[in-house]
Design an enzyme around this catalytic site. Sequence first.
Site, mmCIF file in Angstrom:
data_model
loop_
_atom_site.group_PDB
_atom_site.id
_atom_site.type_symbol
_atom_site.label_atom_id
_atom_site.label_comp_id
_atom_site.label_asym_id
_atom_site.label_seq_id
_atom_site.Cartn_x
_atom_site.Cartn_y
_atom_site.Cartn_z
ATOM 1 N N HIS A 102 4.819 1.086 10.726
ATOM 2 C CA HIS A 102 4.035 2.123 10.337
ATOM 3 C C HIS A 102 2.657 1.881 10.062
ATOM 4 C CE1 HIS A 102 6.340 0.971 7.046
ATOM 5 N NE2 HIS A 102 4.910 1.110 6.144
ATOM 6 N N HIS A 104 -1.043 2.364 8.850
ATOM 7 C CA HIS A 104 -2.194 3.309 6.791
ATOM 8 C C HIS A 104 -2.737 3.697 7.649
ATOM 9 C CE1 HIS A 104 1.433 1.529 3.450
ATOM 10 N NE2 HIS A 104 1.524 0.930 4.124
HETATM 11 P P1 AMP Z 1 4.962 -0.983 3.453
HETATM 12 O O1 AMP Z 1 5.956 -0.957 4.018
HETATM 13 O O2 AMP Z 1 4.266 -2.031 2.418
HETATM 14 O O3 AMP Z 1 3.924 -0.728 4.991
HETATM 15 O O4 AMP Z 1 5.090 0.787 2.579
HETATM 16 C C1 AMP Z 1 5.540 1.528 2.649
HETATM 17 C C2 AMP Z 1 4.636 2.661 2.190
HETATM 18 O O5 AMP Z 1 5.152 4.104 2.872
HETATM 19 C C3 AMP Z 1 3.578 2.823 0.795
HETATM 20 O O6 AMP Z 1 2.894 3.448 1.274
HETATM 21 C C4 AMP Z 1 4.884 4.138 0.683
HETATM 22 O O7 AMP Z 1 4.029 4.658 -0.647
HETATM 23 C C5 AMP Z 1 5.285 5.277 1.482
HETATM 24 N N1 AMP Z 1 6.364 5.658 1.542
HETATM 25 C C6 AMP Z 1 7.480 5.309 0.898
HETATM 26 N N2 AMP Z 1 8.384 6.179 0.829
HETATM 27 C C7 AMP Z 1 7.855 7.456 1.563
HETATM 28 C C8 AMP Z 1 7.868 9.062 1.720
HETATM 29 N N3 AMP Z 1 9.573 9.823 1.709
HETATM 30 N N4 AMP Z 1 7.336 9.648 2.647
HETATM 31 C C9 AMP Z 1 6.146 9.135 2.246
HETATM 32 N N5 AMP Z 1 5.791 8.017 2.129
HETATM 33 C C10 AMP Z 1 6.237 7.296 1.445
#
Ligand code: AMP
Length: 138
Positions: A102, A104
Site C-alpha cells: 500500500h 499512503h
Molecule cells: P503501514 O503498514 O505502517 O503502512 O500502516 C498501515 C496503515 O493502514 C495505517 O495507516 C492504518 O491506519 C491503516 N489501516 C489499518 N487498518 C485499516 C482499515 N481497516 N481501513 C483503513 N485503513 C486501515
Amino acid sequence: MSYDSDNIFAKILRGEIPSEKLYEDESTYVFMDIMPRADGHCLVIPKTPCRNMLDASPEQLTACLVTVQKMGHAVMQAFGAEGVTVQQFNEAAGGQEVFHLHYHVLPRHDGVKLRPPGTMADFAVLKDQADKIRAVLG
Ligand code: AMP
C-alpha cells in the site's frame, strides 16, 4: 516471507470488512486510512496479492504508481493543498504493519505537520472528506 490472504486489506478487497472507497480501476483500489495523519489521507493498493514493494511485480508497481499520481492530484484539489506526501513501508523493520502493498497519499499544507499515528478517525468526518475527494474524481 509469504503473502497472508487473511490480512486486513485482503479482507477489504473481498468485501469482508467495510472501507470508505474513493476509486478503483482494473488493477488498483483506493480507500480512506482509518487513522489519518492528515485530512484526506488515503491508501492505494493493488487488487492482486503481494506483501510490499519487495515482492511486487513490475505491473503491480506501475499500476499503483499511476493511481498514486491520480490520487495525489485529487487530494490536493479536494483539500486546497500545496503538496502531497507519498509513503510506503516494507516489512516490520521498515515500518510496515499491514502486509499487503500500500501507498499512503497525504495532502500537505505549508507549515502543517503530519499528525502522530494511531488515532482513529470519526467516521462521519472521514465520509465527508471522502465525499470531497470523490467529487473531484467525478
Ligand atoms: P503501514 O503498514 O505502517 O503502512 O500502516 C498501515 C496503515 O493502514 C495505517 O495507516 C492504518 O491506519 C491503516 N489501516 C489499518 N487498518 C485499516 C482499515 N481497516 N481501513 C483503513 N485503513 C486501515
